[in-house]
Design a protein around this motif. Structure first.
Motif, PDB file in Angstrom:
ATOM      1  N   PRO A 195      44.151 -15.443   7.382  1.00 11.34           N
ATOM      2  CA  PRO A 195      44.565 -16.458   8.349  1.00 11.34           C
ATOM      3  C   PRO A 195      45.292 -15.800   9.519  1.00 11.34           C
ATOM      4  O   PRO A 195      45.726 -14.653   9.428  1.00 11.34           O
ATOM      5  CB  PRO A 195      45.515 -17.345   7.535  1.00 11.34           C
ATOM      6  CG  PRO A 195      46.039 -16.458   6.456  1.00 11.34           C
ATOM      7  CD  PRO A 195      44.945 -15.481   6.157  1.00 11.34           C
ATOM      8  N   GLY A 196      45.413 -16.515  10.610  1.00  9.30           N
ATOM      9  CA  GLY A 196      46.148 -15.984  11.744  1.00  9.30           C
ATOM     10  C   GLY A 196      45.742 -16.662  13.036  1.00  9.30           C
ATOM     11  O   GLY A 196      44.921 -17.565  13.062  1.00  9.30           O
ATOM     12  N   THR A 197      46.354 -16.194  14.115  1.00 15.01           N
ATOM     13  CA  THR A 197      46.034 -16.682  15.452  1.00 15.01           C
ATOM     14  C   THR A 197      45.331 -15.553  16.188  1.00 15.01           C
ATOM     15  O   THR A 197      45.873 -14.460  16.330  1.00 15.01           O
ATOM     16  CB  THR A 197      47.311 -17.105  16.202  1.00 15.01           C
ATOM     17  OG1 THR A 197      47.993 -18.083  15.422  1.00 15.01           O
ATOM     18  CG2 THR A 197      46.963 -17.696  17.557  1.00 15.01           C
ATOM     19  N   GLY A 217      40.275 -10.296  16.701  1.00  9.49           N
ATOM     20  CA  GLY A 217      40.907 -10.689  15.442  1.00  9.49           C
ATOM     21  C   GLY A 217      39.941 -11.092  14.353  1.00  9.49           C
ATOM     22  O   GLY A 217      40.016 -10.562  13.254  1.00  9.49           O
ATOM     23  N   PRO A 218      39.041 -12.034  14.619  1.00 12.64           N
ATOM     24  CA  PRO A 218      38.125 -12.428  13.552  1.00 12.64           C
ATOM     25  C   PRO A 218      37.198 -11.287  13.142  1.00 12.64           C
ATOM     26  O   PRO A 218      36.730 -10.523  13.987  1.00 12.64           O
ATOM     27  CB  PRO A 218      37.311 -13.562  14.169  1.00 12.64           C
ATOM     28  CG  PRO A 218      38.157 -14.098  15.261  1.00 12.64           C
ATOM     29  CD  PRO A 218      38.900 -12.902  15.792  1.00 12.64           C
ATOM     30  N   HIS A 219      36.942 -11.177  11.870  1.00 17.74           N
ATOM     31  CA  HIS A 219      35.993 -10.194  11.357  1.00 17.74           C
ATOM     32  C   HIS A 219      34.631 -10.869  11.338  1.00 17.74           C
ATOM     33  O   HIS A 219      34.251 -11.497  10.353  1.00 17.74           O
ATOM     34  CB  HIS A 219      36.403  -9.736   9.959  1.00 17.74           C
ATOM     35  CG  HIS A 219      37.724  -9.044   9.941  1.00 17.74           C
ATOM     36  ND1 HIS A 219      38.197  -8.402   8.842  1.00 17.74           N
ATOM     37  CD2 HIS A 219      38.684  -8.890  10.891  1.00 17.74           C
ATOM     38  CE1 HIS A 219      39.389  -7.886   9.107  1.00 17.74           C
ATOM     39  NE2 HIS A 219      39.695  -8.175  10.344  1.00 17.74           N
ATOM     40  N   VAL A 220      33.927 -10.779  12.461  1.00 22.53           N
ATOM     41  CA  VAL A 220      32.629 -11.433  12.618  1.00 22.53           C
ATOM     42  C   VAL A 220      31.604 -10.412  13.085  1.00 22.53           C
ATOM     43  O   VAL A 220      31.945  -9.332  13.557  1.00 22.53           O
ATOM     44  CB  VAL A 220      32.705 -12.620  13.607  1.00 22.53           C
ATOM     45  CG1 VAL A 220      33.604 -13.724  13.075  1.00 22.53           C
ATOM     46  CG2 VAL A 220      33.179 -12.168  14.978  1.00 22.53           C
ATOM     47  N   MET A 244      42.748 -19.693  22.178  1.00 24.33           N
ATOM     48  CA  MET A 244      43.125 -19.326  20.810  1.00 24.33           C
ATOM     49  C   MET A 244      42.080 -19.751  19.794  1.00 24.33           C
ATOM     50  O   MET A 244      41.393 -20.750  19.983  1.00 24.33           O
ATOM     51  CB  MET A 244      44.431 -20.027  20.417  1.00 24.33           C
ATOM     52  CG  MET A 244      45.634 -19.519  21.132  1.00 24.33           C
ATOM     53  SD  MET A 244      47.161 -20.179  20.424  1.00 24.33           S
ATOM     54  CE  MET A 244      47.094 -21.872  20.984  1.00 24.33           C
ATOM     55  N   ILE A 245      42.006 -18.984  18.740  1.00 21.48           N
ATOM     56  CA  ILE A 245      41.259 -19.351  17.539  1.00 21.48           C
ATOM     57  C   ILE A 245      42.293 -19.343  16.422  1.00 21.48           C
ATOM     58  O   ILE A 245      42.932 -18.321  16.172  1.00 21.48           O
ATOM     59  CB  ILE A 245      40.149 -18.341  17.218  1.00 21.48           C
ATOM     60  CG1 ILE A 245      39.151 -18.248  18.358  1.00 21.48           C
ATOM     61  CG2 ILE A 245      39.465 -18.716  15.900  1.00 21.48           C
ATOM     62  CD1 ILE A 245      38.157 -17.107  18.209  1.00 21.48           C
ATOM     63  N   ILE A 246      42.500 -20.473  15.790  1.00 22.33           N
ATOM     64  CA  ILE A 246      43.508 -20.570  14.738  1.00 22.33           C
ATOM     65  C   ILE A 246      42.812 -20.697  13.393  1.00 22.33           C
ATOM     66  O   ILE A 246      42.054 -21.635  13.168  1.00 22.33           O
ATOM     67  CB  ILE A 246      44.446 -21.764  14.972  1.00 22.33           C
ATOM     68  CG1 ILE A 246      45.153 -21.583  16.318  1.00 22.33           C
ATOM     69  CG2 ILE A 246      45.440 -21.898  13.830  1.00 22.33           C
ATOM     70  CD1 ILE A 246      45.975 -22.755  16.752  1.00 22.33           C
ATOM     71  N   MET A 247      43.050 -19.720  12.545  1.00 24.55           N
ATOM     72  CA  MET A 247      42.496 -19.731  11.186  1.00 24.55           C
ATOM     73  C   MET A 247      43.625 -20.114  10.240  1.00 24.55           C
ATOM     74  O   MET A 247      44.550 -19.337  10.019  1.00 24.55           O
ATOM     75  CB  MET A 247      41.973 -18.341  10.810  1.00 24.55           C
ATOM     76  CG  MET A 247      40.850 -17.820  11.652  1.00 24.55           C
ATOM     77  SD  MET A 247      39.247 -18.468  11.207  1.00 24.55           S
ATOM     78  CE  MET A 247      39.080 -17.869   9.562  1.00 24.55           C
ATOM     79  N   PHE A 278      32.683 -17.134   9.077  1.00 23.21           N
ATOM     80  CA  PHE A 278      33.919 -16.595   8.544  1.00 23.21           C
ATOM     81  C   PHE A 278      33.849 -16.591   7.027  1.00 23.21           C
ATOM     82  O   PHE A 278      33.606 -17.624   6.413  1.00 23.21           O
ATOM     83  CB  PHE A 278      35.118 -17.435   9.002  1.00 23.21           C
ATOM     84  CG  PHE A 278      35.316 -17.408  10.490  1.00 23.21           C
ATOM     85  CD1 PHE A 278      36.053 -16.396  11.077  1.00 23.21           C
ATOM     86  CD2 PHE A 278      34.759 -18.376  11.303  1.00 23.21           C
ATOM     87  CE1 PHE A 278      36.236 -16.354  12.452  1.00 23.21           C
ATOM     88  CE2 PHE A 278      34.933 -18.347  12.678  1.00 23.21           C
ATOM     89  CZ  PHE A 278      35.671 -17.332  13.247  1.00 23.21           C
ATOM     90  N   ASP A 279      34.072 -15.437   6.448  1.00 22.61           N
ATOM     91  CA  ASP A 279      34.093 -15.302   5.000  1.00 22.61           C
ATOM     92  C   ASP A 279      35.244 -16.128   4.440  1.00 22.61           C
ATOM     93  O   ASP A 279      36.291 -16.260   5.079  1.00 22.61           O
ATOM     94  CB  ASP A 279      34.274 -13.812   4.650  1.00 22.61           C
ATOM     95  CG  ASP A 279      34.182 -13.562   3.178  1.00 22.61           C
ATOM     96  OD1 ASP A 279      35.220 -13.688   2.496  1.00 22.61           O
ATOM     97  OD2 ASP A 279      33.077 -13.234   2.710  1.00 22.61           O
ATOM     98  N   GLU A 280      35.068 -16.681   3.247  1.00 23.28           N
ATOM     99  CA  GLU A 280      36.132 -17.510   2.657  1.00 23.28           C
ATOM    100  C   GLU A 280      37.405 -16.711   2.400  1.00 23.28           C
ATOM    101  O   GLU A 280      38.482 -17.275   2.246  1.00 23.28           O
ATOM    102  CB  GLU A 280      35.657 -18.170   1.371  1.00 23.28           C
ATOM    103  CG  GLU A 280      35.337 -17.193   0.257  1.00 23.28           C
ATOM    104  CD  GLU A 280      34.784 -17.870  -0.985  1.00 23.28           C
ATOM    105  OE1 GLU A 280      35.166 -17.450  -2.080  1.00 23.28           O
ATOM    106  OE2 GLU A 280      33.987 -18.806  -0.850  1.00 23.28           O
TER     107      GLU A 280
END
Length: 114
Positions: free
Chosen positions: A63-65, A29-32, A87-90, A57-59
């Protein structure tokens, strides 16, 4: 990056159960970055070793789980099956356009593993 025991070779070898005490970490999920010290799935972290992961994480990241889990081929199924995932919660930034019906819903965080 694959250590092949005697008689353990062929195209499927990397996905067969082996090196259960070694690990690494992978996100969904994260764009890293896929490079170290980020989401490098080719790391082989052995017993007693440690690695400091750093995710930027870019500003403007959505958002998401999302989730993370061990990803070392040959040991990930055992480790995830034993509960090594999470989980990673943004959270959304202030002013992010989310409909009120969704924004005001109660949060319920659950992880199902089988």
């Amino acid at each position: 990056c694959l250590r092949e025991p005697l008689g353990f070779n062929g195209p499927e070898a990397k996905n067969k159960f082996h090196i259960p005490n070694s690990t690494n970490l992978h996100t969904h999920g994260p764009h890293v970055s896929g490079e170290s010290p980020g989401d490098n799935v080719f790391l082989d972290i052995g017993p007693g070793d440690s690695v400091l992961y750093k995710y930027e994480f870019d500003e403007n990241h959505m958002p998401g789980t999302f989730w993370y889990h061990p990803h070392l081929h040959g040991s990930s199924a055992l480790q995830v099956g034993q509960g090594a995932a999470g989980m990673i919660i943004m959270d959304e930034p202030k002013g992010y356009d989310i409909p009120n019906a969704i924004k005001n819903m109660p949060e319920i965080q659950m992880v199902f593993q089988h």
